[in-house]
Design a protein around this motif. Structure first.
Motif, PDB file in Angstrom:
ATOM      1  N   TYR A  91       0.836  -1.184   0.000  1.00  0.00           N
ATOM      2  CA  TYR A  91       0.000   0.000   0.000  1.00  0.00           C
ATOM      3  C   TYR A  91       0.876   1.241   0.000  1.00  0.00           C
ATOM      4  O   TYR A  91       1.941   1.257   0.614  1.00  0.00           O
ATOM      5  CB  TYR A  91      -0.884  -0.033   1.250  1.00  0.00           C
ATOM      6  N   ALA A 115       0.534   5.238   0.984  1.00  0.00           N
ATOM      7  CA  ALA A 115      -0.317   6.240   1.622  1.00  0.00           C
ATOM      8  C   ALA A 115       0.196   7.632   1.286  1.00  0.00           C
ATOM      9  O   ALA A 115       1.398   7.887   1.320  1.00  0.00           O
ATOM     10  CB  ALA A 115      -0.318   6.036   3.130  1.00  0.00           C
ATOM     11  N   GLU A 116      -0.718   8.519   0.946  1.00  0.00           N
ATOM     12  CA  GLU A 116      -0.372   9.905   0.646  1.00  0.00           C
ATOM     13  C   GLU A 116      -0.949  10.806   1.727  1.00  0.00           C
ATOM     14  O   GLU A 116      -2.069  10.589   2.177  1.00  0.00           O
ATOM     15  CB  GLU A 116      -0.952  10.316  -0.700  1.00  0.00           C
ATOM     16  N   GLY A 117      -0.180  11.802   2.119  1.00  0.00           N
ATOM     17  CA  GLY A 117      -0.656  12.713   3.143  1.00  0.00           C
ATOM     18  C   GLY A 117       0.097  14.025   3.132  1.00  0.00           C
ATOM     19  O   GLY A 117       0.761  14.368   2.151  1.00  0.00           O
ATOM     20  N   TYR A 124      -3.010  11.615   6.697  1.00  0.00           N
ATOM     21  CA  TYR A 124      -3.079  10.910   5.423  1.00  0.00           C
ATOM     22  C   TYR A 124      -4.455  11.075   4.789  1.00  0.00           C
ATOM     23  O   TYR A 124      -5.449  11.326   5.478  1.00  0.00           O
ATOM     24  CB  TYR A 124      -2.744   9.428   5.619  1.00  0.00           C
ATOM     25  N   LYS A 125      -4.496  10.926   3.471  1.00  0.00           N
ATOM     26  CA  LYS A 125      -5.742  11.102   2.725  1.00  0.00           C
ATOM     27  C   LYS A 125      -6.811  10.098   3.107  1.00  0.00           C
ATOM     28  O   LYS A 125      -7.992  10.352   2.910  1.00  0.00           O
ATOM     29  CB  LYS A 125      -5.479  11.053   1.216  1.00  0.00           C
ATOM     30  N   ASP A 126      -6.412   8.950   3.655  1.00  0.00           N
ATOM     31  CA  ASP A 126      -7.398   7.950   4.070  1.00  0.00           C
ATOM     32  C   ASP A 126      -7.960   8.237   5.458  1.00  0.00           C
ATOM     33  O   ASP A 126      -8.740   7.473   5.995  1.00  0.00           O
ATOM     34  CB  ASP A 126      -6.813   6.543   4.009  1.00  0.00           C
ATOM     35  N   GLY A 127      -7.539   9.367   6.059  1.00  0.00           N
ATOM     36  CA  GLY A 127      -8.051   9.778   7.363  1.00  0.00           C
ATOM     37  C   GLY A 127      -7.148   9.440   8.529  1.00  0.00           C
ATOM     38  O   GLY A 127      -7.361   9.926   9.640  1.00  0.00           O
ATOM     39  N   ALA A 128      -6.145   8.622   8.307  1.00  0.00           N
ATOM     40  CA  ALA A 128      -5.217   8.263   9.385  1.00  0.00           C
ATOM     41  C   ALA A 128      -4.350   9.462   9.754  1.00  0.00           C
ATOM     42  O   ALA A 128      -3.986  10.269   8.896  1.00  0.00           O
ATOM     43  CB  ALA A 128      -4.329   7.104   8.951  1.00  0.00           C
TER      44      ALA A 128
END
Length: 94
Positions: A15, A17-19, A38-42
């Protein structure tokens, strides 16, 4: 070295992850803490030392369009090298 607003690319085994760096602060012991959303909310908080140990291996930072383009060029080069290793040295096919 790091600035608020820098883009972050974190590479995991399966994976990417972008942030973005959302804050930089020092704790009570003087350790620099860098918060990445991160863009996934993390949301992850890393010490500056931890990030420096991951730079260029698991974590990449960019700033603006020019930085993003430079990172993409670098990743393309790594991808080419990986393909050469797979085909020429390991005998794997695409």
């Amino acid at each position: 070295m790091f600035e608020r607003g820098m883009e972050v690319i974190r590479v995991y085994n399966d994976y990417v992850a972008e942030g973005e760096i959302t804050s930089i602060s020092d704790d009570a012991d003087g350790v620099t803490l860098i918060t990445v959303m991160y863009k996934d909310g993390a949301v992850k908080v890393y010490t500056e030392d931890a990030i420096e140990n991951m730079l260029g291996r698991f974590m990449y930072f960019t700033y603006g369009e020019a930085g993003r383009n430079a990172l993409m060029e670098e990743l393309d080069i790594y991808e080419e090298r990986l393909n050469v290793l797979k085909t020429d040295y390991l005998g794997m096919t695409a």
